[in-house]
Enzyme design. Structure first.
Site, PDB file in Angstrom:
ATOM      1  N   HIS A 193      -2.531  10.111  -1.643  1.00 42.47           N
ATOM      2  CA  HIS A 193      -2.772   8.812  -2.267  1.00 42.47           C
ATOM      3  C   HIS A 193      -2.797   8.916  -3.784  1.00 42.47           C
ATOM      4  O   HIS A 193      -2.377   7.982  -4.476  1.00 42.47           O
ATOM      5  CB  HIS A 193      -4.081   8.217  -1.745  1.00 42.47           C
ATOM      6  N   ASP A 222       2.094 -14.258  12.716  1.00 40.01           N
ATOM      7  CA  ASP A 222       0.943 -14.832  12.020  1.00 40.01           C
ATOM      8  C   ASP A 222       0.063 -13.687  11.521  1.00 40.01           C
ATOM      9  O   ASP A 222      -0.574 -13.004  12.332  1.00 40.01           O
ATOM     10  CB  ASP A 222       0.153 -15.730  12.978  1.00 40.01           C
ATOM     11  N   LYS A 259      -7.940 -15.172  16.308  1.00 40.65           N
ATOM     12  CA  LYS A 259      -8.160 -14.756  14.921  1.00 40.65           C
ATOM     13  C   LYS A 259      -9.613 -14.389  14.638  1.00 40.65           C
ATOM     14  O   LYS A 259     -10.111 -14.604  13.529  1.00 40.65           O
ATOM     15  CB  LYS A 259      -7.677 -15.848  13.947  1.00 40.65           C
ATOM     16  N   GLU A 262       0.839  -1.199   0.000  1.00 37.26           N
ATOM     17  CA  GLU A 262       0.000   0.000   0.000  1.00 37.26           C
ATOM     18  C   GLU A 262       0.871   1.246   0.000  1.00 37.26           C
ATOM     19  O   GLU A 262       1.669   1.470   0.921  1.00 37.26           O
ATOM     20  CB  GLU A 262      -0.922   0.026   1.219  1.00 37.26           C
TER      21      GLU A 262
END
Length: 541
Positions: free
Chosen positions: A526, A428, A352, A220
Site C-alpha cells: 500500500h 446498485d 440494503k 483504491e
C-alpha cells in the site's frame, strides 16, 4: 373538447308542439328498454361475480375448473345470454346513432371536471436567460429535460444555475462525452455531469472451466493488483468451481390488524401449503419471469411481516417483486378486509441493510465458490504457506469477527471486490451491504500440503438487465464477461453466471490479501501503490 348530442325540438308554425301528458296510461316504448337494460345489467354483474367467486374457491380446494354444478351451468348460460343481449342492443344503438342526423343540433361542451390549465410560459431563447429563470425559481430545474427536449442542454443549463447559486465552480466535473438521454427516467435525476471512476481488469479468472477477465471500478490502489494475483494463483492450481445454491429476491410488506390473534390467522393462512397455489397465481401475474417460491412470516404484536421470495429472471428484480406483492395484498384483502397495509416494505426483506435474515435465509443469489491451491503456488505466487493462512483465517476472519460481533462479515475484504464489480457492471452499489455477506474458510488438504479455500455468499443481488446495466460503459463491462442482457436460452442464466463470477473474484481477493497479511507484505504494497508522490497539479495542467 367533447361533442355531446343535444336533440332540440323544432317548433313549426303549422303544427304546434305536442307533449305527452303525465297521466297517459300507455307508457312510452323507450321506458320498456330502460327496464330491460337494467335487468340484463343486473343479471350480467350478478352471475359474473358468482362465477369468479366459485372459480376462486375451486383454486383453493384444488377442484378442476371444468367440473360444473347445475347452478354454475345456469350461471354460465345467463352470462352468455346477458352478453349477447347487451352487445346486440348497444351495438345496434351505436351503429344507428354514430352519425348525427342533419336535423340534430350539436353543442360543443368542455369535458366535465377537467378545467383547462393555462399552458406554461414559453422558454427564453438564450441559455443565459433560462439560467436566470431557473435561479429565480420561475422555471423548475427538474422540468428542463421535458421543456427543452434536449437532455444535454438541460444538464448544461442546470450546471450553470447550480454554480450561480452555490457561488462555486464545478470545473473538473466532466460534462461532455456522456449520453444524458440514457439515464432519463431510470438512473439519475437532475444531472449536472458525471464522475469518472477508473476501471481495471483482473484475471483471467479460471472458473468452472472457463476464463473471465473481470472489470473492477475502483479508486483504491492495490485492489485490482491483489485480485489479479489471486486469479493467477487459482489459475495455476487448476481453477475454481462454484454452485448457485438459491436464486430468490425478496420483499416483505408489513400489515396490521386489530389483534395479535387476527394477525396469527393470516400467518397460518399464508404458511398453509394448500393456499400456496392460489397465492402464486396472484403473485405471478406481475411478470412472466416472476415465480413465487416461498412465504415466511414474522409477528410483532398485532403486526405481521410477510417475506415473499421469488425468481426474477435476469433482472435484479426489486420492482418485479414489489408488483407481485401488491397483487397478493389485493388478493388477501377479500378474505381479510380488516387488514391494514402499513407499508410495501417492512424491513424484513431486508434490502440494503446488514440483517441476519439475509445471512440465514439468503437473498438474491446464494453462491459457494471453492478452489484447492497447490503448495508450490502458495510458496511461489502468494509467498505464504498452508499453516500460516489457516491460522490467520481462524484468528482473523472467524474468531476476530466473532469478537467484533460481526454480522455476515467473516471475511477479509469481500466488500472491496463486490463494490468494484458492481460499479463497473451497473449494479446498485448500495446493495453491497448484504451482497458482501461472506464467510471465508481455509483448511489444509492432501495431508497438509495444499490449501482448500472457499467463500460462501448467501445474498448476492445482481442483474444483467434493467437499471444501470443499460448504460453504455456498464453494458460494455457486462459484454466483456459474456453476460450482457437477458439469456434467451435459459432466463436467469446470465445473472446467475454474474453472481458466480463475483464470488470467484472475491475468492481471489481473499486469497491474495490473506497471503499479503500473513507474509507481512500488506503495508509495503500500500505504501508503494496507494501513496503516490506525483504532483497532481502538473499532471492536470
Amino acid at each position: 373538447m367533447e361533442v355531446r348530442r343535444r336533440l332540440l325540438p323544432r317548433p313549426s308554425a303549422v303544427e304546434p308542439l305536442k307533449h305527452k301528458h303525465k297521466d297517459d296510461p300507455h307508457p312510452h316504448p323507450q321506458s320498456y328498454s330502460y327496464i330491460t337494460n337494467a335487468l340484463f345489467f343486473t343479471l350480467f354483474f350478478s352471475v359474473a361475480y358468482f362465477l369468479l367467486h366459485r372459480w376462486r374457491e375451486k383454486i383453493r380446494t384444488s377442484t378442476p375448473l371444468h367440473v360444473l354444478t347445475l347452478s354454475e351451468i345456469l350461471a354460465v348460460l345467463s352470462l352468455v345470454a346477458s352478453v349477447v343481449y347487451l352487445m346486440a342492443f348497444f351495438g345496434i344503438t351505436f351503429i344507428l346513432h354514430s352519425r348525427p342526423s342533419p336535423d340534430d343540433d350539436l353543442e360543443i361542451l368542455p369535458p366535465p371536471c377537467s378545467p383547462l390549465l393555462p399552458p406554461p410560459p414559453p422558454l427564453p431563447h438564450h441559455d443565459q436567460d433560462i439560467v436566470r429563470a431557473v435561479v429565480s425559481g420561475s422555471i423548475p430545474s427538474y422540468s428542463l429535460e421535458s421543456r427543452l427536449a434536449d437532455c444535454r442542454r438541460a444538464a448544461t443549463i442546470r450546471r450553470a444555475a447550480v454554480e450561480h447559486v452555490a457561488g462555486r465552480s464545478l470545473d473538473g466535473l466532466p460534462l461532455e462525452g456522456f449520453d444524458y438521454e440514457s439515464i432519463l427516467g431510470q438512473c439519475c435525476e437532475m444531472p449536472i455531469g458525471f464522475v469518472q471512476i477508473p476501471v481495471g481488469v483482473a484475471g483471467p479468472l479460471l472458473l468452472d472451466g472457463k476464463e473471465y477477465t473481470v472489470p473492477m471500478a475502483t479508486t483504491e490502489g492495490c485492489l485490482v493488483a491483489s485480485t489479479n494475483r489471486g486469479c493467477k494463483a487459482i489459475h495455476a492450481s487448476g481453477g475454481a468451481s462454484s454452485v448457485v445454491l438459491r436464486d430468490a429476491m425478496t420483499r416483505a410488506p408489513v400489515v396490521r390488524f386489530s389483534s395479535a390473534k387476527r394477525a396469527s390467522e393470516l400467518k397460518f393462512y399464508l404458511e398453509d401449503p394448500h393456499n400456496f397455489d392460489s397465492l402464486s397465481v396472484a403473485f405471478n401475474k406481475s411478470s412472466r419471469f416472476a415465480k413465487l417460491q416461498d412465504i415466511k412470516c414474522a409477528i410483532v404484536g398485532k403486526n405481521l411481516y410477510i417475506r415473499l421470495s421469488c425468481s426474477t429472471g435476469d433482472a435484479m428484480g426489486m420492482n418485479m417483486v414489489s408488483k407481485g406483492v401488491q397483487n397478493v395484498l389485493a388478493f388477501l384483502h377479500t378474505d381479510f378486509p380488516d387488514m391494514d397495509v402499513i407499508g410495501i416494505s417492512g424491513n424484513f426483506c431486508s434490502d440494503k441493510k446488514a440483517a441476519a435474515v439475509n445471512w440465514i435465509e439468503g437473498r438474491g443469489k446464494s453462491v459457494v465458490c471453492e478452489a484447492v491451491i497447490k503448495e508450490e503456488v502458495l510458496n511461489k505466487v502468494l509467498k505464504s504457506s498452508v499453516e500460516a493462512l489457516v491460522e490467520l483465517n481462524m484468528l482473523k476472519n472467524l474468531a476476530g469477527s466473532a469478537a467484533a460481533g460481526a454480522l455476515g462479515g467473516f471475511n477479509a475484504h469481500a466488500s472491496n471486490i463486490v463494490t468494484a464489480i458492481y460499479i463497473a457492471t451497473g449494479q446498485d452499489p448500495a446493495q453491497n451491504v448484504e451482497s458482501s455477506h461472506c464467510i471465508t474458510m481455509m483448511e489444509p488438504v492432501n495431508h497438509g500440503k495444499d490449501l482448500h479455500v472457499s467463500v460462501t455468499m448467501p445474498s448476492l443481488e445482481v442483474g444483467t438487465v434493467g437499471g444501470g446495466t443499460q448504460l453504455a460503459s456498464q453494458s460494455a463491462c457486462l459484454n466483456l464477461l459474456g453476460v450482457k442482457g437477458a439469456s434467451k436460452e435459459s432466463p436467469g442464466a446470465n445473472s446467475r453466471l454474474l453472481a458466480t463470477i463475483v464470488a470467484g473474484s472475491v475468492l481471489a481477493g481473499e486469497l491474495s490479501l490473506m497471503s499479503a497479511i500473513a507474509s507481512g507484505q500488506l503495508v509495503n504494497s500500500h505504501m508503494k501503490y496507494n501513496r503516490s508522490t506525483k504532483d497532481i497539479t502538473k499532471i492536470v495542467s
